[in-house]
Design a protein around this motif. Sequence first.
Motif, mmCIF file in Angstrom:
data_model
loop_
_atom_site.group_PDB
_atom_site.id
_atom_site.type_symbol
_atom_site.label_atom_id
_atom_site.label_comp_id
_atom_site.label_asym_id
_atom_site.label_seq_id
_atom_site.Cartn_x
_atom_site.Cartn_y
_atom_site.Cartn_z
ATOM 1 N N LEU A 174 -0.878 1.946 9.966
ATOM 2 C CA LEU A 174 -1.890 2.408 9.041
ATOM 3 C C LEU A 174 -2.403 3.923 9.507
ATOM 4 O O LEU A 174 -2.959 3.803 10.423
ATOM 5 N N VAL A 183 -9.037 4.544 3.314
ATOM 6 C CA VAL A 183 -8.663 4.177 4.400
ATOM 7 C C VAL A 183 -9.868 4.621 5.048
ATOM 8 O O VAL A 183 -10.378 5.855 5.189
ATOM 9 N N ALA A 184 -10.622 3.796 5.815
ATOM 10 C CA ALA A 184 -11.771 4.168 6.845
ATOM 11 C C ALA A 184 -11.076 5.161 7.872
ATOM 12 O O ALA A 184 -9.973 4.843 8.284
ATOM 13 N N GLN A 185 -11.819 6.033 8.360
ATOM 14 C CA GLN A 185 -11.589 7.135 9.388
ATOM 15 C C GLN A 185 -12.388 6.893 10.778
ATOM 16 O O GLN A 185 -13.448 6.367 10.528
ATOM 17 N N PRO A 186 -11.874 7.065 11.787
ATOM 18 C CA PRO A 186 -12.716 6.729 12.949
ATOM 19 C C PRO A 186 -14.064 7.594 12.999
ATOM 20 O O PRO A 186 -14.212 8.525 12.637
ATOM 21 N N ARG A 192 -9.525 -4.994 2.722
ATOM 22 C CA ARG A 192 -8.786 -5.475 3.852
ATOM 23 C C ARG A 192 -9.741 -5.206 5.370
ATOM 24 O O ARG A 192 -10.015 -3.879 5.500
ATOM 25 N N PHE A 195 -0.045 6.026 3.567
ATOM 26 C CA PHE A 195 -1.099 5.606 4.157
ATOM 27 C C PHE A 195 -0.363 4.540 5.302
ATOM 28 O O PHE A 195 -0.958 4.245 6.378
ATOM 29 N N TRP A 249 -3.618 2.638 13.143
ATOM 30 C CA TRP A 249 -4.110 1.362 13.538
ATOM 31 C C TRP A 249 -2.899 0.478 13.268
ATOM 32 O O TRP A 249 -2.029 0.925 12.387
ATOM 33 N N MET A 295 0.877 -1.004 0.051
ATOM 34 C CA MET A 295 0.094 0.171 0.046
ATOM 35 C C MET A 295 0.823 1.459 -0.007
ATOM 36 O O MET A 295 2.160 1.079 0.492
ATOM 37 N N VAL A 332 -6.060 4.065 -2.979
ATOM 38 C CA VAL A 332 -6.387 3.425 -1.622
ATOM 39 C C VAL A 332 -7.530 4.148 -1.013
ATOM 40 O O VAL A 332 -7.370 5.521 -1.062
ATOM 41 N N PRO A 358 -9.660 -5.454 9.412
ATOM 42 C CA PRO A 358 -8.451 -5.711 10.351
ATOM 43 C C PRO A 358 -8.997 -6.773 11.344
ATOM 44 O O PRO A 358 -10.241 -6.966 11.539
ATOM 45 N N ASP A 359 -8.146 -7.517 11.937
ATOM 46 C CA ASP A 359 -8.484 -8.464 13.041
ATOM 47 C C ASP A 359 -8.599 -7.802 14.414
ATOM 48 O O ASP A 359 -7.865 -6.934 15.074
ATOM 49 N N GLN A 360 -9.871 -7.575 14.739
ATOM 50 C CA GLN A 360 -10.124 -6.966 15.903
ATOM 51 C C GLN A 360 -10.697 -7.758 17.218
ATOM 52 O O GLN A 360 -11.056 -7.430 17.997
ATOM 53 N N ALA A 387 0.226 -12.824 15.875
ATOM 54 C CA ALA A 387 0.067 -11.127 15.815
ATOM 55 C C ALA A 387 -0.627 -10.662 16.773
ATOM 56 O O ALA A 387 -1.638 -11.122 17.374
ATOM 57 N N SER A 436 0.021 -3.268 14.155
ATOM 58 C CA SER A 436 0.034 -4.655 14.260
ATOM 59 C C SER A 436 1.433 -5.005 14.306
ATOM 60 O O SER A 436 2.316 -4.289 13.765
ATOM 61 N N PRO A 484 -12.057 1.892 11.591
ATOM 62 C CA PRO A 484 -10.455 2.032 11.573
ATOM 63 C C PRO A 484 -10.014 0.770 11.152
ATOM 64 O O PRO A 484 -10.264 -0.165 11.683
ATOM 65 N N GLY A 485 -8.874 0.849 10.383
ATOM 66 C CA GLY A 485 -8.205 -0.475 9.767
ATOM 67 C C GLY A 485 -8.768 -0.932 8.586
ATOM 68 O O GLY A 485 -7.969 -1.937 8.001
ATOM 69 N N TRP A 486 -9.834 -0.473 8.104
ATOM 70 C CA TRP A 486 -10.559 -0.995 6.941
ATOM 71 C C TRP A 486 -9.763 -0.321 5.919
ATOM 72 O O TRP A 486 -9.817 0.737 6.040
ATOM 73 N N THR A 487 -9.326 -1.022 4.697
ATOM 74 C CA THR A 487 -9.084 -0.438 3.498
ATOM 75 C C THR A 487 -9.526 -1.013 2.463
ATOM 76 O O THR A 487 -9.848 -2.147 2.317
ATOM 77 N N ALA A 527 -7.826 -1.113 -1.415
ATOM 78 C CA ALA A 527 -6.672 -0.633 -2.378
ATOM 79 C C ALA A 527 -6.784 -1.462 -3.669
ATOM 80 O O ALA A 527 -7.179 -2.734 -3.655
ATOM 81 N N THR A 564 -2.742 -6.764 17.388
ATOM 82 C CA THR A 564 -3.105 -5.468 16.627
ATOM 83 C C THR A 564 -3.648 -4.453 17.617
ATOM 84 O O THR A 564 -3.765 -5.004 18.974
ATOM 85 N N LEU A 577 -4.828 6.652 10.062
ATOM 86 C CA LEU A 577 -6.263 6.673 9.989
ATOM 87 C C LEU A 577 -6.864 7.961 9.142
ATOM 88 O O LEU A 577 -7.827 8.032 9.310
ATOM 89 N N ASP A 632 -3.081 -10.000 10.626
ATOM 90 C CA ASP A 632 -3.744 -9.066 11.282
ATOM 91 C C ASP A 632 -4.873 -8.758 10.547
ATOM 92 O O ASP A 632 -5.488 -7.585 11.124
ATOM 93 N N ASP A 670 -6.163 -3.449 18.241
ATOM 94 C CA ASP A 670 -7.422 -3.952 18.771
ATOM 95 C C ASP A 670 -7.308 -5.009 19.695
ATOM 96 O O ASP A 670 -8.412 -5.265 20.389
ATOM 97 N N THR A 671 -6.502 -5.960 19.434
ATOM 98 C CA THR A 671 -6.372 -7.068 20.153
ATOM 99 C C THR A 671 -5.428 -7.165 21.246
ATOM 100 O O THR A 671 -5.525 -8.036 22.310
#
Lengths: 127, 191
Positions: free
Chosen positions: A101, B115-118, B165, A5, A37, A1, B113, B167-169, A58, A39, B97-100, B102, A60, A103, B73, A62-63
């Motif tokens: 990443l 990118v999702a914002q909060p 994408r 970003f 964000w 990417m 690309v 993200p693993d949450q 991994a 990881s 957040p974390g979603w994209t 591309a 992140t 945001l 991730d 979030d985790t």
Amino acid sequence: MSAEFAQTFLARMDSEGHRLHSSCDYVIEGHDIATHWWSLTVFDDKGRLIPNAAERYAFTSDTITLNHDGSFIAALARDARPGNWLPTGGAGRLVIAFSVLDLGIRAVARDGDEVQKLLPVIRRSAC
Amino acid sequence: MWLLARLKRANWRLIAAAFFAVCILHIVATLAAPELATSSAYDRLAQDLPLNKMQVVPPVAPKTQPLPFLSPDARYALCRFDTLDGSVALTANLPGPGWTLALYSTEGENFYVSVAQPGRRTEISLLLVPSDERVTGLTAHAPADAPQQDATLTVAAQKGLAVLRAPDQGLAYRARNLAQLKRARCAFRPL
């Protein structure tokens, strides 16, 4: 990417310049950043995930379990550790990937100095 | 003394020429390495993907890791697009957040690309159109028949991969994120 970003940093050595190896234990200390964000992943030296019974490869943003001040501590070790543990098995040489990443709140990824401040510190705890 | 005598007799022009030849060979081999590689990242990812269709790929794990240093991730939905005979419509939702989303060329170049914002749910609508040039730019176009949707972007692209994408949450969010990935669409529209 696009580097505007997202960026991935690979660490092959600890903070003292020693090669990361699964025969040693490591502590990774960092701080959560609300504008990113991120990881943290451990690979062998060929970029392969390390098989383990916990199926854990991994963390992140979030985790991972954060401390009350937003900092985090993760442990890299063969055997289970309390808290944020990443198993290293018998992989031999290790590579730690830290991906960030942006945001879109602010384009921090364009500023190398700012990104450097985000990088966790890898400290060898036992060998 | 013997070594000195040998060095004096050496053909230094020949040694210098050989040294420069080796240097040039090294540079050429380094520059040609990407072209000589047996399979590119695009080849590895695209080989099992249907054309112009979004597909959720298995979670990244030791036995299913398609690329070196690809982290588990996130979960991914991929679309191998080709606009040779028409355009391709892409729709996706980036819920947090974390979603994209591309777009990559077959050479692995990232040319778009999002990118999702909060705190903001982002609906993406792209129309990939054929072009002789790889990328001629992006132009905003708001379709009159879809007033509830964000503006559709028209992107000039020939072949490549669209990568959504998630993200693993954590375990609690995996089913929801998988459902969002499955909602993404990649549809061919003939000319």
